[in-house]
Every structure is written in C-alpha cells, then in structure tokens.
Design an enzyme around this catalytic site. Sequence first.
Site, mmCIF file in Angstrom:
data_model
loop_
_atom_site.group_PDB
_atom_site.id
_atom_site.type_symbol
_atom_site.label_atom_id
_atom_site.label_comp_id
_atom_site.label_asym_id
_atom_site.label_seq_id
_atom_site.Cartn_x
_atom_site.Cartn_y
_atom_site.Cartn_z
ATOM 1 C CD GLN A 156 -0.133 -8.865 0.322
ATOM 2 O OE1 GLN A 156 0.376 -7.769 0.125
ATOM 3 N NE2 GLN A 156 -0.910 -9.112 1.355
ATOM 4 C CG ASP B 187 -2.389 -5.434 -2.474
ATOM 5 O OD1 ASP B 187 -3.599 -5.302 -2.213
ATOM 6 O OD2 ASP B 187 -1.475 -5.056 -1.708
ATOM 7 C CG HIS C 211 -3.896 -0.326 -3.109
ATOM 8 N ND1 HIS C 211 -2.611 -0.507 -3.560
ATOM 9 C CD2 HIS C 211 -3.952 -0.953 -1.913
ATOM 10 C CE1 HIS C 211 -1.924 -1.179 -2.669
ATOM 11 N NE2 HIS C 211 -2.708 -1.475 -1.663
ATOM 12 C CE LYS D 137 -10.010 -8.347 9.283
ATOM 13 N NZ LYS D 137 -8.813 -9.158 9.343
ATOM 14 C CB CYS E 41 -1.043 -0.001 1.111
ATOM 15 S SG CYS E 41 -0.616 -0.958 2.554
ATOM 16 C CG HIS F 137 -5.674 -1.995 1.644
ATOM 17 N ND1 HIS F 137 -4.377 -1.594 1.496
ATOM 18 C CD2 HIS F 137 -6.220 -1.168 2.548
ATOM 19 C CE1 HIS F 137 -4.154 -0.555 2.282
ATOM 20 N NE2 HIS F 137 -5.253 -0.269 2.935
ATOM 21 N NE ARG G 206 2.839 -9.148 5.154
ATOM 22 C CZ ARG G 206 1.520 -9.174 5.056
ATOM 23 N NH1 ARG G 206 0.816 -9.990 5.830
ATOM 24 N NH2 ARG G 206 0.887 -8.392 4.210
#
Length: 636
Positions: free
Chosen positions: A376, A378, A380, A459, A329, A505, A358
């Site tokens: 990911q 991902d 946005h 979420k 992000c 996200h 991570r």
Amino acid sequence: MVNITLPDNSIKVFESYPNGIDVAISISEGFSRNCVAMEINGRHLDLTQKIKEDCSLKFITTKDKEALEILRHSSAHVMAEAVQNLYPDALLTIGPVVEDGFYYDIDMKPISEEDFPKIEAEINNIIKAKKTFERKVVSKDEALEIFKNNPYKTELINELSDQEISLYQQGGFTDLCRGPHIPNTGMIKGIKLMKTSGAYWRADQSKAQLQRLYGTAFFDKKDLNAYLHLIEEAKKRDHRKIGTKLDLYSFHQEAAGMPFFHAKGMEMWNVLLEYWREEHKRAGYVETKTPVMLSRHLWEQSGHWENYRENMYTSVVDEEEYAIKPMNCPGGMILYKTGSYSYRDLPLRAGEIGLVHRHEKSGALSGLFRVRAFHQDDAHIFMTPDQIESEILGVLHLVDRIYSRFGLGFHLELSTRPKKSIGSDEQWEAATNGLKNAMNKYGKDYVINEGDGAFYGPKIDIHIKDALGRTWQCGTIQLDMALPERFDLSYKGADNEKHRPIMIHRVIYGSIERFFGILVEHFAGKFPLWLAPVQAVILPINDDLAPHAHDVRQKLAQQGIRCEVDTRTESLKKKIRDAQVNYTPLIITIGEKERETSTLSVRTLDGNVKMGVTIEEFISPVVKHIRNRVLEDIAI
RNA sequence: GCCCAUAUAGCUCAGUAGGUAGAGCGCUUCCUUGGUAAGGAAGAGGUUCACCGGUUCGACUCCGGUUAUGGGCUCCA
C-alpha cells in the site's frame, strides 16, 4: 377532462382519460415510438397506464439512462419466459437490472453456455411476437394464490407491505413486478445471454443454490455490438495475459495470490515509486517503514485481533504469537508514540510503502487485482481538528496530480456514519463536514453513500476511470477517530495542554500491485515512454555492427534510458516486428551509414522512421520526455 | 469459503474407443549479413500429460480426492 403539463410547460387537454401512448402520439407519432415509460410526479409508470387526473408528465425516451434500465428489466422478464417455456419445472426467483445488463436467478438444474443458443432462439421468438406488457393489480391473497407453486415468489410476496401487488403479463407469462416496463417486447433490438453462475437465494450459503443467468440488452443492435466489442477489447487487455507476454510478472501455485515480479516488471515498479516519492516529498510527506510482523498485543490494542482476525496470517516466535500485518496503521501508531509533538509539528504526514498480507478467500483471488500480499502506498496524517479541511484538500490535489499523470480521470464518493460506529455525534459531524468542505472547495461533484463509512470514521473513496471507461476504486481517504484514542496519542497544544490528534489514513495507488494491473489494462501494454520497461531497443543491421550497437546502448544507458540490443540471428524485419508487438517505444536501427556518421535511425511505434539522427539529437529530447513523464508519444 | 468449468513443452493450444504424446511460437546450432512488421534448415526440450489415490492386464484418457487457475456468489485495496 385531464390537463397534462409537459416539461416545456405546454398543456395538453384530453376529454377522456388518456394513457401515456395517447399523450405521446399527440406530440408526434415518431416521438411516441421512442418513448419507453413516463414519469408522473416523480414516479415511473408504464405508458399503458391511464392518466385520470391533472399532472406534470415527462416521457422517458430511449435516449435516457433510465430507459436502458427499464428495457433491461423487461428483458429479464423475456428471458424468464423463455427459460420457463423451455424448462417448465424452473422456478423463477428474482431478476434485477445490474450495471451492464440484468440477471435472473432461477431454481433449476445447472445449465451452461451450450444451452444459450436455444434459449436465445426462444427469446427472439418472444421479441418478434411483440408481446405487450400488461400491468395487473391484485391483492396479496390473489398474488399468493397465483404463485402458490413457487416458494421464492411466495416469500417475496409475504414481505410486501402493500395490499396492492402489481403483476406484469406478456402473452401467457406472468411475473411479480413493480415495473415499469417497455410497451412491448419488440422494443428490444439487441439482446444476448452473457454467462451463467451459481448464486444463493438471498446470497445466503445455507439457502438453495440457484442458477444465475446473465444477459444484456439494448435499444439498438449497434449498441449491443459496441458493448460486445468493449468486452473483447477488455479481454485483449487482460493484465494477466499482457504481463506474461511482456515478461512483467507471474503467478505460481507455491504462493497463491502472491505475485512474482520479473526484472521488467520491477523496472516499472521502481519508476512508479520514484514518481510517488517525488510527488510526496514535494507535498510535504516524510517516508517511514514499519515491520511486517508484529506482536499479538499490538493487534489486540488496535482492535484488529477482534475485528480482522480471520484475514490475518499469524505465526509463533519464541512462544509468542505474532501477526503479519494486514494494515500499516498500528505500526504507524508506535512510530507516532515514539516521538513527542507540539501543535507546531502538525500536520505530520508520514508515508509508508507497506507490504501487507490479507488472507483473502481462495475464490476471490484474481491476477494482480485481488491478491493476498500487496504493497500500500499508505500515509498517516496526524493533525489538529482545524487542519482537517486543508489536509483533505491537500490529499485531493495530490490525487489529482498523480492520476492525471497517467491520463486517468476519477470521481469521488463520500461514505458517512454507519449504524455500528464509535465516537460522538459531534465528532462525526465535525469529521464529515471537514470532508465535505474540502470536497466543495476542491470543486468536484461527489456521490454520497449514506452509512457506508468505516466504524471508526467517514471516508472519501476515489474511483478512477480507465481508457475503456471502466471504474476502479483505488484511492481512499479515511478519517480515524478510533486509533488515536486506543493508542492514547497526543500533542501539546498552544495552551500547554495535551490534545488528541485527528488522524487520516490515505492511499493513492491503493494497492500498488492492483494499480499496476490497472495501468497494464489502461494502456493495453503500450506504456508511455517514461513507464515502458524497455524504452529503446537497438537493432544492428548485421553482426559486424553489434559492438557498435553495444557502444550506443552504453551511451543511452548512461543517460538513464532503459535499452537493449537485439543481436539474435534474425532478419531486421523480424526484430522490428518483435519490438513493435512488444510496444517498445523507440526502435533504433544501426547500419554502416549510421556508424560512419555517428547517427541513429529511429522508428517510433506509429511506424514513422527518422534517419540520420545524431546521438545527441536523440538523447536530449528523449531524456526530457522521460523526465517530464509525458503521457503522449514522443516524436523524433 | 461456495457453485460451475479448466489443468498436456517456457508461451498458446491440439490429441488418444483406455495401449505410455503432437503443432505453432520461443530456445539452441548452422546457412543467410539483411535497411524498417515474421528468410531458411536442423535440433534440444514433457522427471510423460498439476498432485494423490482408485478401477483396469494396462490410465494422460474413466472414477474419487487435493491444489491451482478462470467465470460467478460473497468480500474488498
């Protein structure tokens, strides 16, 4: 006199106070044997409890889901008694029901699976004795007296606010417990100890290390066997084993938690992403890419430096501190800020297959399911507040399309505002309602997890269900009210004023690595044609036919079919067997006859063989089947 | 990170009261040239038993540590 109303609205009248068993027997003897507990005014009670006033009563029978939990809770007591009998010094702590069974945390010397047979023997003795569970109510002081030698129980009792504390006794064994319990231990027909592990008292590392003993129990031995079979089945599907066997990926000491993908694994990987890109383009997404390593300043601005630091890998370049991104992000924020936007440009849906790192705790790593480096899928989405509902709905539809393609079912969970959070009440309400409205419109039921949201927004988590019925959280849709603020994002509204966009996200595969592993287990390595790393293998019947086999391979490959020629000096039977055990969907054999007539002999994994298929007759349906990403096996 | 267990050939695994290692599969070569789920034979392959120390005349084996893996705890995509 007591009047008892049953669910069918019939009323049973009793002259003296009956207990649940009496009421059940009054319905029928056979029915009473299947009763486990009863529900009176919403409370679960033991069948042995006397009913002293008029009420509505519903029996919980062995068919009800709650019944299994009650049985397992009782089973935990039985296991505790068995352990206590065999190890008199053992101190019992807590023994709750969990998803697949129950456990009991016990303060005792470490035991291993080798000790299971004798504990199980003792458990079976207790079951055979058909001991009844008797409820006793005592005062707090009495309870403290009874458990004075057990500091854990003492701690628990002291935390109870009720002056009345219930104990349950089966034979000579007594345990602190809220209940209810099954009428007697004989109701447990299938029980098994599953595993042991260490666990801390109150899950606190600074507290005593206890032995956790896991078990499971069922009303029917058959159910136990079915469950054990499921576990066996899951073991056979272990993606770590299948990945090695099919040469898809591997793990190495040199990079713990960071998988290596082999050529065949990458074929599948690319197919997954190709599909993803196709669906996302169709859904109006653009694709972007941001760097893997970004300056500390950025992470300070995003808040990760403060909140996520212990999971981040860092490095120093030219005396400046950098962090390897754990999330995409912040990079996405920079990307947004690079442009300038009108309300007409929104919603902006920017996807990114982002590689994130991570630093997970070493003990948490597990195959592809839990890694330290992963991608990911991902995206946005930046939008105006009134677009929340339609955008969430759009993501839900996309999720549905993509998961269905793999034959995966799913359910939704909504997580709402946690105690520690940012943003105003109005913002939270608008955001949460937006999610709820979208889900209602989508028309699927959802579970609500109160207070489980992120500090920056509510979420929706999407849990998929695989072929074995196991669930996995993969997708998630998170509203973010923090980052647009922190990065001062804006768009120009119709009123010519600056406005703050709403941002979400979302991921669908989640971690591509993990999703990959789930697919391996879901299909047990037997992938649908469109996903299979090798779609066809060509087996020339003798060495003279090898050149022709390569010609055929060339023709298929030109149509995008992933195929190999097996020219090993092995018998045909052997090559067929190898192709079968590797789940190659199409097994083509070529002999003299086929060469002369330009045909193929095609075998599918079900063992069916069709001879005399021309190459054109083969290619056209196969290519179509692949292009349409058909889940079912192809029939030639 | 914590607890318990494990670490031997590319894979799956056996093994030694402490005296420097084996099987099956795979791989290579040869024979077989095969018609729909394992044809036969020979051979190579372990910098010697994850790594580093210790005990011992001698350690793959015993002890300690490290790393990784597995099962849990915790956490989570």
